[in-house]
Write a protein that holds these residues in place. Structure first.
Motif, short mmCIF file in Angstrom:
data_model
loop_
_atom_site.label_atom_id
_atom_site.label_comp_id
_atom_site.label_asym_id
_atom_site.label_seq_id
_atom_site.Cartn_x
_atom_site.Cartn_y
_atom_site.Cartn_z
N THR A 1 0.87 -1.18 0.08
CA THR A 1 0.04 -0.04 -0.03
C THR A 1 0.94 1.16 0.14
OG1 THR A 1 0.03 0.30 2.40
CG2 THR A 1 -1.79 -1.22 1.36
N ASP B 1 1.95 2.97 2.68
CA ASP B 1 2.51 2.96 3.65
C ASP B 1 2.91 1.55 4.47
OD1 ASP B 1 1.91 5.66 4.09
OD2 ASP B 1 -0.07 5.04 4.61
N VAL C 1 -0.04 -5.64 5.19
CA VAL C 1 -1.24 -5.05 4.26
C VAL C 1 -2.29 -5.97 4.61
CG1 VAL C 1 0.34 -4.00 2.70
CG2 VAL C 1 -0.81 -6.58 2.19
N SER D 1 -5.62 -4.31 6.41
CA SER D 1 -5.29 -2.84 6.53
C SER D 1 -6.55 -2.24 5.72
CB SER D 1 -4.08 -2.48 5.93
OG SER D 1 -4.10 -1.01 5.42
N ALA E 1 -6.46 0.53 4.08
CA ALA E 1 -5.89 1.40 2.81
C ALA E 1 -6.55 1.68 1.97
CB ALA E 1 -4.49 0.73 2.64
N TRP F 1 -5.88 2.27 -1.23
CA TRP F 1 -5.55 1.58 -2.17
C TRP F 1 -4.38 0.25 -1.72
CZ3 TRP F 1 -0.42 1.30 -3.92
CH2 TRP F 1 0.43 2.35 -3.58
N LEU F 2 -4.42 -0.60 -2.66
CA LEU F 2 -3.53 -1.87 -2.58
C LEU F 2 -3.14 -2.29 -3.87
CD1 LEU F 2 -3.86 -4.60 0.01
CD2 LEU F 2 -3.45 -5.28 -2.29
N ARG G 1 -13.42 2.35 1.24
CA ARG G 1 -12.22 2.67 1.89
C ARG G 1 -12.07 2.11 3.37
NH1 ARG G 1 -12.70 6.91 -1.78
NH2 ARG G 1 -13.63 8.19 -0.18
N TRP H 1 -8.74 -4.69 3.78
CA TRP H 1 -8.22 -5.61 2.69
C TRP H 1 -7.85 -6.90 3.11
CZ3 TRP H 1 -9.58 -3.70 -2.08
CH2 TRP H 1 -9.42 -2.41 -2.47
N ARG I 1 5.93 1.32 -6.34
CA ARG I 1 5.01 1.98 -5.34
C ARG I 1 4.53 3.35 -5.88
NH1 ARG I 1 6.98 1.33 -0.74
NH2 ARG I 1 5.26 0.06 0.41
#
Length: 295
Positions: free
Chosen positions: A195, A197, A204, A207, A209, A211-212, A231, A235, A278
């Motif tokens: 992701t 971060d 992940v 998470s 997040a 986006w992934l 969101r 995930w 990334r």
């Protein structure tokens, strides 16, 4: 309101939908598949391809024969299994139960070469639990990347409260899967997952997040939650055992659905040739969410 297209009105209504983008065939949608009851029969997208022609989905792999390309699959809707395979039972573990439901195509509300909207019934033993309006669209992003836009609107069709659960809500920690799910093919080595971060399956998984990304040498998939509710969902990620990414409706607590209650989720997935880093994945994610800025 647009009239649904039925088999009686349209001889092509029973044929699988072939999605095209940028002049190329990128996906096939089987809306009336022939599957065993144990696999919780449901529509799916497979094969899905990059613009370069690489297949990025898997159908009925030996490790999980109920994994069907890209689609909606939920392991527990008030006790009915719309995921396939065994059901996780608290105190017993994965258990074979006669509790499988199926998703039945009802009508096309829109059908074109770049997308469709359909109505579905989620049923068990002839009883409808949920009605779904599903919208899928394909759109180009650039010469090596396109986006699959998948929106689901689930409505409780009963006059009683229902709830969505998962193996995690039934006692299996970390197994909060259920909802939009994408099963990529197994490659020579596990894909990378990251992701903005975090990096790696352990970091992940679970998470929420925005986006992934999952990346192999041949392809990269960038999954984006396209609205606030999506969101918020964590995930579900697998990479080492098998590749899989899902947006979890019931990660650690059941999702209630009162009579007439509605759940809407939207995941947009960028499908790219080659391995993206990334920074490149973040640029695509920003573009898909409308947060892209220009210098």
């Amino acid at each position: 309101m647009t009239e649904p297209r039925t088999a009686a009105a349209d001889p092509a209504a029973d044929e699988a939908v072939v999605l095209r983008c940028a002049g190329r065939t990128v996906a096939r949608y089987e809306h009336r598949p022939r599957l065993a009851e144990r696999e919780s029969p449901r529509p799916y997208l497979h094969p899905v391809r990059t613009l370069g022609g690489t297949v990025v989905t898997e159908l009925r792999p030996a490790d999980h024969v109920h994994h069907l390309g890209v689609g909606m699959a939920v392991p527990d809707v008030s006790g009915t299994n719309f995921w396939g395979g065994r059901t996780f039972v608290r105190g017993r573990g994965p258990t074979e139960l006669d509790n499988h439901g199926h998703q039945r195509h009802l009508a096309w509300l829109r059908r074109a070469e770049d997308g469709f909207t359909e109505e579905l019934a989620w049923e068990r033993d002839g009883v409808r639990l949920l009605t779904e309006r599903r919208t899928v669209d394909a759109r180009p992003l650039d010469g090596t990347c396109w986006a699959l836009d998948f929106t689901t609107e689930l409505v409780n069709a009963r006059d009683e409260a229902l709830s969505v659960g998962s193996p995690a809500t039934n006692g299996r920690p970390g197994a909060g899967y259920g909802g939009f799910f994408w099963r990529p093919p197994i490659g020579p080595r596990p894909p990378e997952v990251f992701t903005a971060d975090a990096e790696g399956e352990e970091a992940v998984h679970g998470s929420p997040a925005p986006w992934l990304a999952m990346a192999s040498d041949a392809w990269t998939l960038v999954f984006v939650g396209a609205d606030a509710a999506t969101r918020h969902d964590p995930w579900f990620v697998r990479a080492a055992e098998y590749p899989g990414v899902g947006s979890a409706l019931a990660w650690d607590r059941r999702l209630p659905l009162p009579p007439g209650g509605t759940v809407v989720r939207r995941v947009v997935t960028a499908v790219a040739d080659g391995r993206l880093d990334r920074a490149a994945a973040a640029r695509i994610a920003a573009r898909l969410t409308g947060e892209e800025t220009t210098a």
